[in-house]
Design an enzyme around this catalytic site. Sequence first.
Site, PDB file in Angstrom:
ATOM      1  N   ASP A   1     108.628 113.276  74.497  1.00  0.00           N
ATOM      2  CA  ASP A   1     108.726 114.677  74.088  1.00  0.00           C
ATOM      3  C   ASP A   1     109.195 115.463  75.308  1.00  0.00           C
ATOM      4  OD1 ASP A   1     108.361 117.054  72.535  1.00  0.00           O
ATOM      5  OD2 ASP A   1     106.467 117.412  73.553  1.00  0.00           O
ATOM      6  N   SER A   2     109.432 116.745  75.108  1.00  0.00           N
ATOM      7  CA  SER A   2     109.815 117.589  76.242  1.00  0.00           C
ATOM      8  C   SER A   2     108.624 117.817  77.179  1.00  0.00           C
ATOM      9  CB  SER A   2     110.309 118.939  75.731  1.00  0.00           C
ATOM     10  OG  SER A   2     109.235 119.609  75.095  1.00  0.00           O
TER      11      SER A   2
ATOM     12  N   CYS B   1     109.297 114.686  69.110  1.00  0.00           N
ATOM     13  CA  CYS B   1     109.852 116.008  69.391  1.00  0.00           C
ATOM     14  C   CYS B   1     110.761 116.372  68.227  1.00  0.00           C
ATOM     15  CB  CYS B   1     110.648 115.956  70.696  1.00  0.00           C
ATOM     16  SG  CYS B   1     111.535 117.489  71.054  1.00  0.00           S
TER      17      CYS B   1
ATOM     18  N   GLU C   1     102.028 124.583  76.868  1.00  0.00           N
ATOM     19  CA  GLU C   1     102.300 123.960  78.169  1.00  0.00           C
ATOM     20  C   GLU C   1     101.404 124.559  79.260  1.00  0.00           C
ATOM     21  OE1 GLU C   1     104.319 121.349  79.171  1.00  0.00           O
ATOM     22  OE2 GLU C   1     104.703 120.925  77.067  1.00  0.00           O
TER      23      GLU C   1
ATOM     24  N   CYS D   1     106.842 121.363  65.028  1.00  0.00           N
ATOM     25  CA  CYS D   1     106.962 121.180  66.476  1.00  0.00           C
ATOM     26  C   CYS D   1     105.673 120.473  66.895  1.00  0.00           C
ATOM     27  CB  CYS D   1     107.076 122.517  67.190  1.00  0.00           C
ATOM     28  SG  CYS D   1     106.954 122.368  68.994  1.00  0.00           S
TER      29      CYS D   1
ATOM     30  N   HIS E   1     104.103 120.429  69.560  1.00  0.00           N
ATOM     31  CA  HIS E   1     103.167 121.219  70.374  1.00  0.00           C
ATOM     32  C   HIS E   1     102.184 122.004  69.495  1.00  0.00           C
ATOM     33  CE1 HIS E   1     106.005 120.515  73.671  1.00  0.00           C
ATOM     34  NE2 HIS E   1     105.167 121.109  74.516  1.00  0.00           N
TER      35      HIS E   1
HETATM   36  N1  DGL Z   1     107.482 119.474  70.994  1.00  0.00           N
HETATM   37  C1  DGL Z   1     108.883 119.563  70.781  1.00  0.00           C
HETATM   38  C2  DGL Z   1     109.227 119.790  69.332  1.00  0.00           C
HETATM   39  O1  DGL Z   1     108.551 119.216  68.501  1.00  0.00           O
HETATM   40  C3  DGL Z   1     109.663 120.354  71.780  1.00  0.00           C
HETATM   41  C4  DGL Z   1     109.275 121.743  72.022  1.00  0.00           C
HETATM   42  C5  DGL Z   1     110.110 122.370  73.106  1.00  0.00           C
HETATM   43  O2  DGL Z   1     110.295 121.742  74.138  1.00  0.00           O
HETATM   44  O3  DGL Z   1     110.600 123.487  72.901  1.00  0.00           O
HETATM   45  O4  DGL Z   1     110.153 120.453  68.992  1.00  0.00           O
END
Ligand code: DGL
Length: 259
Positions: free
Chosen positions: A8-9, A71, A150, A182, A184
């Site tokens: 993931d990011s 992600c 984050e 997402c 996150h």
């Molecule tokens: N967690 C990721 C997603 O599902 C990336 C979020 C990001 O880096 O903006 O999109």
Amino acid sequence: MTSIAVFDSGLGGLTVLSRLQRDYPSADFIYLGDSARTPYGTKTAETVTSYTRDCISFLEQFKPDCIVAACNTASALALPALREDCPVPLVGTIVPAAQECLRESDSKRIGVIATPSTVKSGAYTEVLHRLRSDVSVTSVPCPLFVPLVEEGIFSGDIVDLAIDRYLSELRTQGVDTLLLGCTHYPLLKVSLQKYFGDSVSIIECSDGVSRTLKELLPSTQAEKPVSGTRYFVTDALSPFSSIASVFLKTDVEVEVVEL
Ligand code: DGL
């Protein structure tokens, strides 16, 4: 020994990793958080594709049985172009999460919240309509959610204000299912559930991804549970390891790599 690579990011993919660790206790895991370049969700398809290619190339050296793009932004913007060249199965979030959502929703009125780039791609709307033509989909970008997560801020006034700012209109639209598009966002789930109330089902990507892996890796059940996880990040200063340790309830030691 089954080996599953997840990226993931940043921290968000841990919500998928933890589910997979639970469902595949005998698998070995490699997790990569591209903390140096987070967020992905405000960047163009070209940039996200280039970052995603780097993540996949890095993970390929471990010869995993599959690579999970935990992600949505990478899944929506980059995977279609990268899948063919990947030597192992590349699992994204979009189709598994959309299927899970349709399983859950009675009214087929679905809200999708995601990063600006994922919403702009239209990936969820397209897949949901392809799977079921009579579905009604409202997608809303929530750009502040990823930076909040984050920073390790999962609840409280700032989170509630951000939720209200982005989602007050969606709350009035009578959706019965809210897809967290997402990875996150599950870290904000308690606040989101409180805001939408118990009549709205909240769907995370991890359920669908885990189900997809079951079809892909049927033999893991027979293995002995001896799994381990290696964690990699791309920036040493990120608070990844402390937040990850709290979230996963175990000591997380990270190795810093350059992609
Ligand atoms: N967690 C990721 C997603 O599902 C990336 C979020 C990001 O880096 O903006 O999109």
